[in-house]
Design a protein around this motif. Structure first.
Motif, PDB file in Angstrom:
ATOM      1  N   ALA A  49       0.498  -1.317  -0.393  1.00  0.00           N
ATOM      2  CA  ALA A  49       0.014   0.278  -0.265  1.00  0.00           C
ATOM      3  C   ALA A  49       0.945   1.377  -0.527  1.00  0.00           C
ATOM      4  CB  ALA A  49      -0.974  -0.062   1.321  1.00  0.00           C
ATOM      5  N   GLY A  50       2.174   0.963   0.693  1.00  0.00           N
ATOM      6  CA  GLY A  50       3.071   2.218   0.684  1.00  0.00           C
ATOM      7  C   GLY A  50       2.905   3.181  -0.995  1.00  0.00           C
ATOM      8  N   TYR A  51       4.238   3.881  -1.427  1.00  0.00           N
ATOM      9  CA  TYR A  51       4.513   4.820  -2.500  1.00  0.00           C
ATOM     10  C   TYR A  51       4.800   3.948  -3.169  1.00  0.00           C
ATOM     11  CZ  TYR A  51       6.177   8.417  -5.809  1.00  0.00           C
ATOM     12  OH  TYR A  51       7.005   8.779  -6.616  1.00  0.00           O
ATOM     13  N   VAL A  52       6.345   3.416  -2.707  1.00  0.00           N
ATOM     14  CA  VAL A  52       7.075   2.827  -3.374  1.00  0.00           C
ATOM     15  C   VAL A  52       6.484   1.432  -4.147  1.00  0.00           C
ATOM     16  CG1 VAL A  52       9.187   1.140  -3.888  1.00  0.00           C
ATOM     17  CG2 VAL A  52       9.256   3.157  -2.324  1.00  0.00           C
ATOM     18  N   SER A  53       5.402   0.879  -3.406  1.00  0.00           N
ATOM     19  CA  SER A  53       4.947  -0.181  -3.770  1.00  0.00           C
ATOM     20  C   SER A  53       3.931   0.099  -4.754  1.00  0.00           C
ATOM     21  CB  SER A  53       3.387  -1.242  -3.036  1.00  0.00           C
ATOM     22  OG  SER A  53       4.685  -2.307  -1.810  1.00  0.00           O
ATOM     23  N   ARG A  54       3.280   1.217  -5.389  1.00  0.00           N
ATOM     24  CA  ARG A  54       2.403   1.684  -5.802  1.00  0.00           C
ATOM     25  C   ARG A  54       2.706   2.442  -7.448  1.00  0.00           C
ATOM     26  NH1 ARG A  54       0.583   4.659  -1.404  1.00  0.00           N
ATOM     27  NH2 ARG A  54       0.790   6.087  -2.224  1.00  0.00           N
ATOM     28  N   MET A  55       4.180   2.842  -6.431  1.00  0.00           N
ATOM     29  CA  MET A  55       5.192   3.047  -8.111  1.00  0.00           C
ATOM     30  C   MET A  55       4.929   1.844  -8.911  1.00  0.00           C
ATOM     31  SD  MET A  55       6.631   5.774  -9.595  1.00  0.00           S
ATOM     32  CE  MET A  55       6.450   6.827  -8.921  1.00  0.00           C
ATOM     33  N   ALA A  56       6.186   0.453  -8.046  1.00  0.00           N
ATOM     34  CA  ALA A  56       6.024  -0.675  -8.907  1.00  0.00           C
ATOM     35  C   ALA A  56       5.162  -1.209  -9.668  1.00  0.00           C
ATOM     36  CB  ALA A  56       6.866  -1.179  -7.587  1.00  0.00           C
ATOM     37  N   ASP A  57       4.422  -0.903  -8.913  1.00  0.00           N
ATOM     38  CA  ASP A  57       3.041  -1.354 -10.126  1.00  0.00           C
ATOM     39  C   ASP A  57       2.738  -0.310 -11.122  1.00  0.00           C
ATOM     40  OD1 ASP A  57       2.306  -3.409  -8.400  1.00  0.00           O
ATOM     41  OD2 ASP A  57       0.523  -2.494  -6.807  1.00  0.00           O
ATOM     42  N   THR A  58       2.902   0.430 -11.299  1.00  0.00           N
ATOM     43  CA  THR A  58       2.842   1.229 -12.587  1.00  0.00           C
ATOM     44  C   THR A  58       3.764   1.330 -13.365  1.00  0.00           C
ATOM     45  OG1 THR A  58       1.619   3.369 -10.833  1.00  0.00           O
ATOM     46  CG2 THR A  58       2.739   3.631 -12.763  1.00  0.00           C
ATOM     47  N   VAL A  59       4.697   0.785 -13.137  1.00  0.00           N
ATOM     48  CA  VAL A  59       5.902   0.366 -13.344  1.00  0.00           C
ATOM     49  C   VAL A  59       5.791  -0.987 -14.623  1.00  0.00           C
ATOM     50  CG1 VAL A  59       8.866   0.120 -13.693  1.00  0.00           C
ATOM     51  CG2 VAL A  59       7.565   1.600 -12.308  1.00  0.00           C
ATOM     52  N   GLU A  60       5.664  -1.788 -13.490  1.00  0.00           N
ATOM     53  CA  GLU A  60       5.019  -3.112 -14.043  1.00  0.00           C
ATOM     54  C   GLU A  60       3.871  -3.144 -15.103  1.00  0.00           C
ATOM     55  OE1 GLU A  60       4.208  -5.935 -10.681  1.00  0.00           O
ATOM     56  OE2 GLU A  60       5.834  -6.341 -10.603  1.00  0.00           O
ATOM     57  N   ARG A  61       2.467  -2.301 -14.776  1.00  0.00           N
ATOM     58  CA  ARG A  61       2.058  -2.062 -15.786  1.00  0.00           C
ATOM     59  C   ARG A  61       1.906  -2.142 -17.283  1.00  0.00           C
ATOM     60  NH1 ARG A  61      -1.124  -0.884 -11.499  1.00  0.00           N
ATOM     61  NH2 ARG A  61      -0.333   1.268 -11.104  1.00  0.00           N
ATOM     62  N   LEU A  62       2.975  -0.746 -16.916  1.00  0.00           N
ATOM     63  CA  LEU A  62       3.243  -0.243 -18.656  1.00  0.00           C
ATOM     64  C   LEU A  62       3.854  -1.220 -18.617  1.00  0.00           C
ATOM     65  CD1 LEU A  62       4.670   2.970 -16.987  1.00  0.00           C
ATOM     66  CD2 LEU A  62       2.525   3.410 -18.434  1.00  0.00           C
ATOM     67  N   GLN A  63       4.991  -1.760 -18.168  1.00  0.00           N
ATOM     68  CA  GLN A  63       5.941  -2.801 -18.928  1.00  0.00           C
ATOM     69  C   GLN A  63       5.420  -3.837 -19.795  1.00  0.00           C
ATOM     70  OE1 GLN A  63       8.246  -3.623 -15.282  1.00  0.00           O
ATOM     71  NE2 GLN A  63      10.396  -2.189 -16.089  1.00  0.00           N
ATOM     72  N   LEU A  64       4.410  -4.843 -18.934  1.00  0.00           N
ATOM     73  CA  LEU A  64       3.772  -5.341 -19.741  1.00  0.00           C
ATOM     74  C   LEU A  64       2.588  -4.733 -21.086  1.00  0.00           C
ATOM     75  CD1 LEU A  64       2.467  -7.127 -16.271  1.00  0.00           C
ATOM     76  CD2 LEU A  64       4.356  -8.066 -18.321  1.00  0.00           C
ATOM     77  N   GLY A  65       1.861  -3.854 -20.613  1.00  0.00           N
ATOM     78  CA  GLY A  65       1.334  -3.304 -21.985  1.00  0.00           C
ATOM     79  C   GLY A  65       2.541  -2.505 -23.230  1.00  0.00           C
ATOM     80  N   MET A  66       3.740  -2.202 -22.749  1.00  0.00           N
ATOM     81  CA  MET A  66       4.802  -2.099 -23.864  1.00  0.00           C
ATOM     82  C   MET A  66       4.867  -4.147 -24.511  1.00  0.00           C
ATOM     83  SD  MET A  66       7.299   0.350 -22.516  1.00  0.00           S
ATOM     84  CE  MET A  66       8.280   0.416 -23.966  1.00  0.00           C
ATOM     85  N   ALA A  67       4.837  -4.830 -24.040  1.00  0.00           N
ATOM     86  CA  ALA A  67       5.283  -6.161 -23.712  1.00  0.00           C
ATOM     87  C   ALA A  67       4.171  -6.552 -24.789  1.00  0.00           C
ATOM     88  CB  ALA A  67       5.256  -6.782 -22.290  1.00  0.00           C
ATOM     89  N   GLU A  68       3.126  -6.651 -24.628  1.00  0.00           N
ATOM     90  CA  GLU A  68       1.346  -6.879 -25.455  1.00  0.00           C
ATOM     91  C   GLU A  68       1.600  -5.699 -26.326  1.00  0.00           C
ATOM     92  OE1 GLU A  68      -3.064  -6.702 -25.266  1.00  0.00           O
ATOM     93  OE2 GLU A  68      -1.904  -6.534 -23.334  1.00  0.00           O
ATOM     94  N   GLY A  69       1.919  -4.875 -26.596  1.00  0.00           N
ATOM     95  CA  GLY A  69       2.046  -3.868 -28.007  1.00  0.00           C
ATOM     96  C   GLY A  69       3.216  -4.525 -29.175  1.00  0.00           C
ATOM     97  N   LEU A  70       4.105  -4.395 -28.691  1.00  0.00           N
ATOM     98  CA  LEU A  70       5.184  -5.449 -28.960  1.00  0.00           C
ATOM     99  C   LEU A  70       4.967  -7.233 -30.051  1.00  0.00           C
ATOM    100  CD1 LEU A  70       8.323  -4.677 -26.841  1.00  0.00           C
ATOM    101  CD2 LEU A  70       8.133  -4.225 -29.950  1.00  0.00           C
ATOM    102  N   LEU A  71       3.956  -7.520 -29.077  1.00  0.00           N
ATOM    103  CA  LEU A  71       3.823  -8.753 -29.632  1.00  0.00           C
ATOM    104  C   LEU A  71       2.104  -8.593 -30.779  1.00  0.00           C
ATOM    105  CD1 LEU A  71       2.748 -10.849 -26.891  1.00  0.00           C
ATOM    106  CD2 LEU A  71       5.141 -11.615 -28.338  1.00  0.00           C
ATOM    107  N   ASP A  72       1.960  -7.476 -31.310  1.00  0.00           N
ATOM    108  CA  ASP A  72       0.925  -6.922 -32.293  1.00  0.00           C
ATOM    109  C   ASP A  72       1.514  -6.294 -33.388  1.00  0.00           C
ATOM    110  OD1 ASP A  72      -1.584  -7.379 -30.202  1.00  0.00           O
ATOM    111  OD2 ASP A  72      -1.738  -5.397 -29.497  1.00  0.00           O
ATOM    112  N   HIS A  73       2.887  -5.148 -32.599  1.00  0.00           N
ATOM    113  CA  HIS A  73       3.494  -5.157 -33.768  1.00  0.00           C
ATOM    114  C   HIS A  73       4.344  -5.742 -34.092  1.00  0.00           C
ATOM    115  CE1 HIS A  73       6.167  -1.480 -36.156  1.00  0.00           C
ATOM    116  NE2 HIS A  73       6.751  -2.309 -35.427  1.00  0.00           N
ATOM    117  N   ALA A  74       4.571  -7.080 -33.925  1.00  0.00           N
ATOM    118  CA  ALA A  74       5.882  -8.413 -33.969  1.00  0.00           C
ATOM    119  C   ALA A  74       4.901  -9.228 -35.289  1.00  0.00           C
ATOM    120  CB  ALA A  74       6.184  -9.238 -32.818  1.00  0.00           C
ATOM    121  N   ALA A  75       3.583  -8.994 -34.653  1.00  0.00           N
ATOM    122  CA  ALA A  75       2.932 -10.294 -35.654  1.00  0.00           C
ATOM    123  C   ALA A  75       1.994  -9.081 -37.020  1.00  0.00           C
ATOM    124  CB  ALA A  75       1.205  -9.920 -35.215  1.00  0.00           C
TER     125      ALA A  75
END
Length: 87
Positions: A5-31
């Protein structure tokens, strides 16, 4: 380990969401690129480099999340022996 629930945990969750979203975008682009016979080797190498970076991020996220999972009280012997072999 924090409660998540802390600031660092929320920031890490945000970074993870961005990274996973980028991975999904790369998969689409690769196809799209693989379907395009006009894609150059330089374009494909660039895509592969970005996908390699993204896969490293996704692996790090999976390891981090796996480390936060509780250890089950009852463990299947096959799973336990497999996990022991990994260590």
């Amino acid at each position: 380990m924090t409660d998540g629930a802390g600031y660092v945990s929320r920031m890490a969750d945000t970074v993870e969401r961005l990274q996973l979203g980028m991975a999904e975008g790369l998969l689409d682009h690769a196809a799209d690129m693989l379907a395009d016979r006009r894609a150059t080797s330089a374009q494909l190498r660039f895509l592969l480099a970005r996908m390699s970076e993204s896969l490293a991020d996704v692996c790090r996220i999976a390891e981090s999340r796996g480390a936060r999972l509780p250890v089950p009280v009852h463990c299947d012997p096959d799973v336990a022996s497999f996990e022991a072999a990994l260590d």
